[in-house]
Design a protein around this motif. Structure first.
Motif, PDB file in Angstrom:
ATOM      1  N   VAL A 165       0.826  -1.203   0.000  1.00  0.00           N
ATOM      2  CA  VAL A 165       0.000   0.000   0.000  1.00  0.00           C
ATOM      3  C   VAL A 165       0.865   1.260   0.000  1.00  0.00           C
ATOM      4  CG1 VAL A 165      -1.906   1.177   1.152  1.00  0.00           C
ATOM      5  CG2 VAL A 165      -1.580  -1.263   1.512  1.00  0.00           C
ATOM      6  N   GLY A 166       0.395   2.254  -0.709  1.00  0.00           N
ATOM      7  CA  GLY A 166       1.012   3.574  -0.620  1.00  0.00           C
ATOM      8  C   GLY A 166       0.399   4.333   0.534  1.00  0.00           C
ATOM      9  N   ALA A 167       1.244   4.966   1.340  1.00  0.00           N
ATOM     10  CA  ALA A 167       0.751   5.781   2.459  1.00  0.00           C
ATOM     11  C   ALA A 167       0.392   7.171   1.958  1.00  0.00           C
ATOM     12  CB  ALA A 167       1.810   5.862   3.546  1.00  0.00           C
ATOM     13  N   GLU A 168      -0.499   7.831   2.664  1.00  0.00           N
ATOM     14  CA  GLU A 168      -0.890   9.210   2.391  1.00  0.00           C
ATOM     15  C   GLU A 168      -1.265   9.430   0.926  1.00  0.00           C
ATOM     16  OE1 GLU A 168       2.586  11.126   3.987  1.00  0.00           O
ATOM     17  OE2 GLU A 168       1.798  10.997   6.024  1.00  0.00           O
ATOM     18  N   GLY A 169      -2.029   8.493   0.370  1.00  0.00           N
ATOM     19  CA  GLY A 169      -2.556   8.626  -0.984  1.00  0.00           C
ATOM     20  C   GLY A 169      -1.601   8.256  -2.101  1.00  0.00           C
ATOM     21  N   LEU A 170      -0.426   7.724  -1.784  1.00  0.00           N
ATOM     22  CA  LEU A 170       0.547   7.372  -2.819  1.00  0.00           C
ATOM     23  C   LEU A 170      -0.046   6.325  -3.763  1.00  0.00           C
ATOM     24  CD1 LEU A 170       3.495   7.805  -3.770  1.00  0.00           C
ATOM     25  CD2 LEU A 170       4.119   5.857  -2.328  1.00  0.00           C
ATOM     26  N   ALA A 171      -0.075   6.633  -5.062  1.00  0.00           N
ATOM     27  CA  ALA A 171      -0.715   5.749  -6.036  1.00  0.00           C
ATOM     28  C   ALA A 171       0.260   5.195  -7.067  1.00  0.00           C
ATOM     29  CB  ALA A 171      -1.845   6.500  -6.755  1.00  0.00           C
ATOM     30  N   GLU A 172       1.525   5.589  -6.998  1.00  0.00           N
ATOM     31  CA  GLU A 172       2.509   5.146  -7.980  1.00  0.00           C
ATOM     32  C   GLU A 172       3.846   4.979  -7.296  1.00  0.00           C
ATOM     33  OE1 GLU A 172       5.122   4.657 -10.200  1.00  0.00           O
ATOM     34  OE2 GLU A 172       4.639   5.658 -11.697  1.00  0.00           O
ATOM     35  N   GLY A 173       4.531   3.914  -7.632  1.00  0.00           N
ATOM     36  CA  GLY A 173       5.852   3.679  -7.081  1.00  0.00           C
ATOM     37  C   GLY A 173       6.249   2.225  -7.248  1.00  0.00           C
ATOM     38  N   ALA A 174       7.458   2.012  -7.769  1.00  0.00           N
ATOM     39  CA  ALA A 174       7.955   0.660  -7.983  1.00  0.00           C
ATOM     40  C   ALA A 174       8.482   0.082  -6.675  1.00  0.00           C
ATOM     41  CB  ALA A 174       9.055   0.671  -9.043  1.00  0.00           C
ATOM     42  N   TYR A 175       8.407  -1.233  -6.561  1.00  0.00           N
ATOM     43  CA  TYR A 175       8.872  -1.930  -5.363  1.00  0.00           C
ATOM     44  C   TYR A 175       9.238  -3.362  -5.721  1.00  0.00           C
ATOM     45  CZ  TYR A 175       4.153  -3.824  -5.473  1.00  0.00           C
ATOM     46  OH  TYR A 175       2.991  -4.433  -5.856  1.00  0.00           O
ATOM     47  N   THR A 176       9.929  -3.988  -4.779  1.00  0.00           N
ATOM     48  CA  THR A 176      10.212  -5.421  -4.866  1.00  0.00           C
ATOM     49  C   THR A 176       9.785  -6.070  -3.565  1.00  0.00           C
ATOM     50  OG1 THR A 176      12.117  -4.992  -6.295  1.00  0.00           O
ATOM     51  CG2 THR A 176      11.996  -7.160  -5.273  1.00  0.00           C
ATOM     52  N   LEU A 177       9.064  -7.175  -3.685  1.00  0.00           N
ATOM     53  CA  LEU A 177       8.696  -7.983  -2.513  1.00  0.00           C
ATOM     54  C   LEU A 177       9.663  -9.166  -2.457  1.00  0.00           C
ATOM     55  CD1 LEU A 177       4.821  -8.515  -2.439  1.00  0.00           C
ATOM     56  CD2 LEU A 177       6.229  -7.432  -0.711  1.00  0.00           C
ATOM     57  N   HIS A 178      10.224  -9.396  -1.285  1.00  0.00           N
ATOM     58  CA  HIS A 178      11.075 -10.550  -1.040  1.00  0.00           C
ATOM     59  C   HIS A 178      10.321 -11.447  -0.056  1.00  0.00           C
ATOM     60  CE1 HIS A 178      14.642  -8.651  -2.879  1.00  0.00           C
ATOM     61  NE2 HIS A 178      14.101  -7.541  -2.416  1.00  0.00           N
ATOM     62  N   LEU A 179      10.101 -12.693  -0.432  1.00  0.00           N
ATOM     63  CA  LEU A 179       9.332 -13.606   0.405  1.00  0.00           C
ATOM     64  C   LEU A 179      10.125 -14.884   0.658  1.00  0.00           C
ATOM     65  CD1 LEU A 179       7.180 -12.643  -2.193  1.00  0.00           C
ATOM     66  CD2 LEU A 179       5.758 -12.965  -0.223  1.00  0.00           C
ATOM     67  N   LYS A 180       9.913 -15.457   1.820  1.00  0.00           N
ATOM     68  CA  LYS A 180      10.521 -16.753   2.108  1.00  0.00           C
ATOM     69  C   LYS A 180       9.628 -17.511   3.075  1.00  0.00           C
ATOM     70  CE  LYS A 180      14.583 -19.330   2.964  1.00  0.00           C
ATOM     71  NZ  LYS A 180      15.957 -19.391   3.327  1.00  0.00           N
ATOM     72  N   ILE A 181       9.371 -18.770   2.729  1.00  0.00           N
ATOM     73  CA  ILE A 181       8.636 -19.682   3.608  1.00  0.00           C
ATOM     74  C   ILE A 181       9.661 -20.661   4.178  1.00  0.00           C
ATOM     75  CG2 ILE A 181       6.943 -21.543   3.726  1.00  0.00           C
ATOM     76  CD1 ILE A 181       5.425 -20.168   1.456  1.00  0.00           C
ATOM     77  N   ASN A 182       9.768 -20.665   5.492  1.00  0.00           N
ATOM     78  CA  ASN A 182      10.640 -21.604   6.169  1.00  0.00           C
ATOM     79  C   ASN A 182       9.783 -22.754   6.675  1.00  0.00           C
ATOM     80  OD1 ASN A 182      13.042 -20.009   5.912  1.00  0.00           O
ATOM     81  ND2 ASN A 182      12.175 -18.669   7.480  1.00  0.00           N
ATOM     82  N   LYS A 183       9.955 -23.920   6.065  1.00  0.00           N
ATOM     83  CA  LYS A 183       9.180 -25.105   6.451  1.00  0.00           C
ATOM     84  C   LYS A 183      10.046 -25.985   7.319  1.00  0.00           C
ATOM     85  CE  LYS A 183       6.181 -28.686   4.600  1.00  0.00           C
ATOM     86  NZ  LYS A 183       5.179 -28.611   5.621  1.00  0.00           N
ATOM     87  N   LYS A 184       9.473 -26.406   8.424  1.00  0.00           N
ATOM     88  CA  LYS A 184      10.214 -27.249   9.365  1.00  0.00           C
ATOM     89  C   LYS A 184      10.028 -28.716   9.050  1.00  0.00           C
ATOM     90  CE  LYS A 184       9.957 -23.636  12.575  1.00  0.00           C
ATOM     91  NZ  LYS A 184      10.871 -22.881  13.063  1.00  0.00           N
TER      92      LYS A 184
END
Length: 184
Positions: A165-184
């Motif tokens: 989500v963009g804060a304070e009305g931010l509607a444009e902006g590039a990003y990268t999501l880094h995800l990791k699932i650690n399974k035991k």
């Protein structure tokens, strides 16, 4: 007459799907392999603003309080994924522009359906959030990145929905999501 009938039937069945996609309500599905890093690039322009954020402070969800609403008024881009049992997940959001103000939330549900996707969410297993702090915290420095952790599945698998989500009305902006699932 048959051609008109077929066209009407197609419109009746396809229009709700097209409108849903245009409204930005459909999450982008991600396939993650446990114990492997995963990244996805995105832009807030792919999402849409949510006029009603009252789901977040509903006591059956408790994602963020109404006093923090300004941190979630920009475009929301939604992602969904399966979290297998006996696993833990961490999510890092890295905006391309270090001065851009982003927020992130992630919540767990039993199965993604119309009533489990925000803003129609009625309840969830857990919701975690990270946004720009209002005050400094002793011994910790915040930068432009956001991190959500403690997304857990113990005996049962869950589905996780992530909102960038963009804060304070931010509607444009590039990003990268880094995800990791650690399974035991």
């Amino acid at each position: 007459m048959t051609r008109s009938f077929i066209i009407c039937c197609c419109l009746l069945f396809c229009l709700p799907l097209l409108l849903s996609a245009q409204e930005g309500k459909s999450p982008i599905w991600l396939k993650l392999q446990p114990n492997e890093a995963f990244t996805v690039a995105g832009n807030l322009s792919e999402g849409k603003k949510m006029e009603d954020l009252s789901w977040a402070w509903n006591s059956a969800i408790a994602c963020f309080p109404q006093t923090q609403v300004q941190k979630f008024t920009g475009n929301h881009v939604l992602y969904a994924l399966d979290l297998p049992s006996f696993s833990e997940m961490e999510i890092w959001l890295v905006p391309e522009d270090k001065n851009a103000n982003f927020s992130i939330y992630a919540y767990e549900v039993g199965k993604v359906a119309n009533n489990t996707t925000v803003p129609n969410l009625s309840s969830c297993i857990r919701c975690e959030v990270d946004h720009k702090w209002d005050y400094k915290k002793r011994g910790v420095t915040q930068d432009h990145t956001r991190r959500v952790k403690d997304i857990l599945a113990i005996n049962n698998p869950y589905q996780v929905l992530i909102g960038v989500v963009g804060a304070e009305g931010l509607a444009e902006g590039a990003y990268t999501l880094h995800l990791k699932i650690n399974k035991k």
